[in-house]
Design a protein around this motif. Structure first.
Motif, mmCIF file in Angstrom:
data_model
loop_
_atom_site.group_PDB
_atom_site.id
_atom_site.type_symbol
_atom_site.label_atom_id
_atom_site.label_comp_id
_atom_site.label_asym_id
_atom_site.label_seq_id
_atom_site.Cartn_x
_atom_site.Cartn_y
_atom_site.Cartn_z
ATOM 1 N N ARG A 64 0.750 -0.984 0.072
ATOM 2 C CA ARG A 64 -0.041 -0.016 0.031
ATOM 3 C C ARG A 64 0.708 1.266 -0.020
ATOM 4 O O ARG A 64 0.315 2.366 -0.699
ATOM 5 N N GLU A 65 2.222 1.178 0.539
ATOM 6 C CA GLU A 65 2.954 2.350 0.657
ATOM 7 C C GLU A 65 3.538 2.640 -0.738
ATOM 8 O O GLU A 65 3.379 3.946 -1.113
ATOM 9 N N GLU A 66 3.966 1.500 -1.593
ATOM 10 C CA GLU A 66 4.459 1.885 -2.842
ATOM 11 C C GLU A 66 3.117 2.389 -3.455
ATOM 12 O O GLU A 66 3.425 3.132 -4.658
ATOM 13 N N LEU A 67 1.898 2.094 -3.401
ATOM 14 C CA LEU A 67 0.572 2.553 -4.271
ATOM 15 C C LEU A 67 0.273 3.815 -3.773
ATOM 16 O O LEU A 67 -0.368 4.319 -4.558
ATOM 17 N N GLY A 68 0.751 4.427 -2.712
ATOM 18 C CA GLY A 68 0.433 5.677 -2.368
ATOM 19 C C GLY A 68 -0.884 5.753 -1.759
ATOM 20 O O GLY A 68 -1.761 6.718 -1.362
ATOM 21 N N ILE A 69 -1.005 4.726 -0.914
ATOM 22 C CA ILE A 69 -2.407 4.452 -0.029
ATOM 23 C C ILE A 69 -1.936 4.876 1.562
ATOM 24 O O ILE A 69 -0.971 3.969 1.949
ATOM 25 N N SER A 70 -2.544 5.837 2.156
ATOM 26 C CA SER A 70 -2.168 6.258 3.188
ATOM 27 C C SER A 70 -2.504 5.269 4.378
ATOM 28 O O SER A 70 -3.286 4.217 4.251
ATOM 29 N N LYS A 71 -1.849 5.057 5.588
ATOM 30 C CA LYS A 71 -2.092 4.251 6.600
ATOM 31 C C LYS A 71 -3.401 4.838 7.076
ATOM 32 O O LYS A 71 -4.265 3.654 7.632
ATOM 33 N N SER A 72 -3.917 5.753 7.128
ATOM 34 C CA SER A 72 -5.167 6.031 7.617
ATOM 35 C C SER A 72 -6.695 5.569 6.867
ATOM 36 O O SER A 72 -7.305 5.134 7.380
ATOM 37 N N ILE A 73 -6.085 5.640 5.472
ATOM 38 C CA ILE A 73 -7.120 4.975 4.643
ATOM 39 C C ILE A 73 -7.027 3.636 4.747
ATOM 40 O O ILE A 73 -8.191 2.949 4.913
ATOM 41 N N TRP A 74 -5.848 2.987 4.700
ATOM 42 C CA TRP A 74 -5.821 1.531 5.222
ATOM 43 C C TRP A 74 -6.539 1.294 6.287
ATOM 44 O O TRP A 74 -7.387 0.266 6.366
ATOM 45 N N PHE A 102 -8.125 3.512 -4.744
ATOM 46 C CA PHE A 102 -8.248 2.750 -3.617
ATOM 47 C C PHE A 102 -9.290 3.376 -2.669
ATOM 48 O O PHE A 102 -10.295 2.756 -2.260
ATOM 49 N N HIS A 103 -9.300 4.877 -2.298
ATOM 50 C CA HIS A 103 -10.004 5.523 -1.719
ATOM 51 C C HIS A 103 -11.374 5.328 -1.956
ATOM 52 O O HIS A 103 -12.544 5.054 -1.378
ATOM 53 N N GLY A 104 -11.687 5.441 -3.457
ATOM 54 C CA GLY A 104 -12.966 5.263 -3.929
ATOM 55 C C GLY A 104 -13.547 3.837 -3.758
ATOM 56 O O GLY A 104 -14.929 3.768 -3.534
ATOM 57 N N MET A 105 -12.749 2.852 -3.779
ATOM 58 C CA MET A 105 -13.152 1.606 -3.478
ATOM 59 C C MET A 105 -13.539 1.173 -1.968
ATOM 60 O O MET A 105 -14.892 0.872 -1.922
ATOM 61 N N VAL A 106 -13.080 2.056 -1.251
ATOM 62 C CA VAL A 106 -13.299 2.089 0.128
ATOM 63 C C VAL A 106 -14.932 2.756 0.198
ATOM 64 O O VAL A 106 -15.613 2.191 0.987
ATOM 65 N N SER A 107 -14.819 4.012 -0.260
ATOM 66 C CA SER A 107 -16.001 4.581 -0.266
ATOM 67 C C SER A 107 -17.242 3.768 -0.943
ATOM 68 O O SER A 107 -18.422 3.590 -0.090
ATOM 69 N N ARG A 108 -16.859 2.973 -1.876
ATOM 70 C CA ARG A 108 -18.081 2.100 -2.368
ATOM 71 C C ARG A 108 -18.401 0.786 -1.515
ATOM 72 O O ARG A 108 -19.564 0.746 -1.408
#
Length: 134
Positions: free
Chosen positions: A64-74, A109-115
């Motif tokens: 997730r770090e490599e993909l730019g997904i923050s720890k808070s979104i994770w 990924f954030h959009g996936m979480v929202s869905r």
């Protein structure tokens, strides 16, 4: 015989009822080994060639770090979807070419979480599509 543990249904912070199952092999019909084949960017983060779900979750947390997904979104995703499903979602994002994203992989990924929070994320369909491409 394999036992599937099912946690009670809970409502997430958006009022959507989530039914958690702790065995992705049963409800998403995917094994850790198959996921590794569909999302090869995960391989460098795995210590074993025959990973189990906890190994996949750990690898996804690194990826997730490599993909730019923050720890808070994770963390938000883990609360909304469960750790194994989040790991699968990260693997799915990692398998897409950069040109697939309008913005960044993290935003996607954030959009996936929202869905997922709205009960509108269907990982099984995406997995079927990935299988068809391989």
């Amino acid at each position: 015989m394999k036992t599937i543990t099912r946690s009670p249904a809970v409502k997430n912070s958006h009022g959507v009822t989530i039914n958690f199952q702790t065995d992705p092999e049963s409800f998403l019909k995917i094994t850790p080994t198959e996921l590794m084949k569909l999302a090869p960017r995960m391989k460098p983060y795995l210590r074993d060639t025959m990973p189990r779900w906890p190994d996949i979750v750990d690898a996804a947390d690194w990826l997730r770090e490599e993909l730019g997904i923050s720890k808070s979104i994770w963390g938000d995703a883990c609360l909304a979807m469960g750790r194994e499903q989040v790991a699968i979602a990260v693997a799915i994002v990692s398998a897409k070419p950069q040109s697939h994203f309008r913005g960044s992989a993290g935003a996607y990924f954030h959009g996936m979480v929202s869905r997922a929070k709205k009960g509108e994320l269907h990982l099984a369909r995406t997995i079927c599509g990935m299988r068809a491409q391989h």
